[in-house]
Design an enzyme around this catalytic site. Structure first.
Site, PDB file in Angstrom:
ATOM      1  CE1 TYR A 140      38.946  43.493  42.408  1.00  0.00           C
ATOM      2  CE2 TYR A 140      36.839  42.175  41.766  1.00  0.00           C
ATOM      3  CZ  TYR A 140      37.704  42.676  42.801  1.00  0.00           C
ATOM      4  OH  TYR A 140      37.456  42.461  44.157  1.00  0.00           O
ATOM      5  CE  LYS A 170      37.578  46.838  44.311  1.00  0.00           C
ATOM      6  NZ  LYS A 170      36.465  45.940  44.693  1.00  0.00           N
TER       7      LYS A 170
END
Length: 312
Positions: A140, A170
């Site tokens: 992330y 992400k």
């Protein structure tokens, strides 16, 4: 990208709460099912938008278990399991694996600032070794929130050391060049890159990315589904314009309470405004402003909502 585990549109799902600020998995599950029926391929639960770091370990486990108990398929969910503590990250990751989730999203250890790539590599190596490498890990990258970016060099080292385990990222940095660098360097090896920004969905798909995991998908997933299915052409272009407009509307007020306001007004359920401090609900003026902004974009009423209510 073909065969991405979470390929497509993934909503960073809001976490419903009861008046006492405890999690409400039943209400959250209803919203999750609506998302899956209206453009979402998967669900990012317990991330930033889901206020994961406002919940303790037992609460985070209970939320995931509650969603599954209320009929949300575990295979559709990518829970956030990255914590400042190594052992908490391992515990939540193993728990997600045991529930049947196909992947987890990991923040870096965010309390200590400016760690070296060597330190981060050591941290993720420990996580992988202690979890047995049996569940794909997604990195992330959200340096505005964590203050710790994932460098291209670090990602490359992790992929070389743990092929097939570190599965994707992400990227919520808002830096498209960084997203593209991930795709250019690693997509050929199956590394799945997801944009955290709605405005980049069509573009990242064209570059070889896997899709998106975004907050505004709580309300704009219908159009995200069109972009993912069509990719190019007038319909896809119009849908992408809607994603861009609704993202702009969503960030015109504090993002998380703003999205709660949209869902509360759309459903008539005031409980969606309940939020844990330090976040606060919007003021009446802010609520009117974001509702007007979504309406001006042409995004209201939310597509599929009337059919969902009729089916209840």
């Amino acid at each position: 990208m073909k065969n991405a585990l979470f390929g497509g549109v993934n909503a960073a799902v809001l976490t419903a709460m009861k008046p006492d600020l405890s999690p409400d998995p039943a209400r959250m599950a209803g919203h999750a099912k609506w998302l899956l029926a209206n453009g979402c391929n998967g669900l990012g639960v317990l991330g930033t938008t889901g206020e994961a770091n406002s919940f303790g370990l037992h609460e985070r486990k209970a939320i995931l278990e509650g969603l599954i108990a209320h009929g949300v398929p575990a295979a559709t969910m990518m829970p956030g399991t990255g914590c400042a503590s190594l052992t908490d990250t391992v515990e939540l990751t193993l728990h997600a694996k045991a529930q049947g989730c196909r992947g987890v999203l990991l923040l870096p250890p965010f309390y200590y600032k400016a760690p070296s790539d060597d330190g981060l590599f050591a941290y993720f190596s420990e996580v992988i070794q202690r979890t047995g490498g049996g569940i794909p890990l997604y990195l992330y990258n959200f340096p505005q929130q964590s203050a710790i970016p994932f460098s291209i060099d670090l990602i490359g080292r992790l992929l070389k050391a743990y092929p097939g385990v570190v599965k994707g990222s992400k990227d919520s940095s808002g830096d498209y060049a960084n997203m593209k660098a991930m795709v250019d360097n690693f997509a050929a090896d199956g590394f799945e890159v997801y944009s955290g920004s709605d405005e980049y969905l069509q573009r990242i798909l064209a570059e070889g990315g896997a899709g998106c995991i975004t907050a505004a998908s709580n309300g704009n997933s219908h159009w995200g589904g069109i972009v993912y299915a069509k990719r190019t052409g007038p319909e896809a272009d119009a849908a992408q314009a809607m994603l861009t407009a609704t993202r702009k509307a969503a960030v015109s007020v504090p993002l998380i309470p703003g999205l709660r306001e949209i869902i509360a007004r759309s459903t008539g359920d005031e409980g969606w405004r309940t939020i844990r401090p330090p976040h606060l609900p919007l003021t009446a003026a802010q609520g009117d402003a974001i509702w007007a902004a979504w309406g001006a974009a042409g995004a209201l009423p939310l597509p599929g909502f009337a059919a969902a209510k009729a089916a209840e």
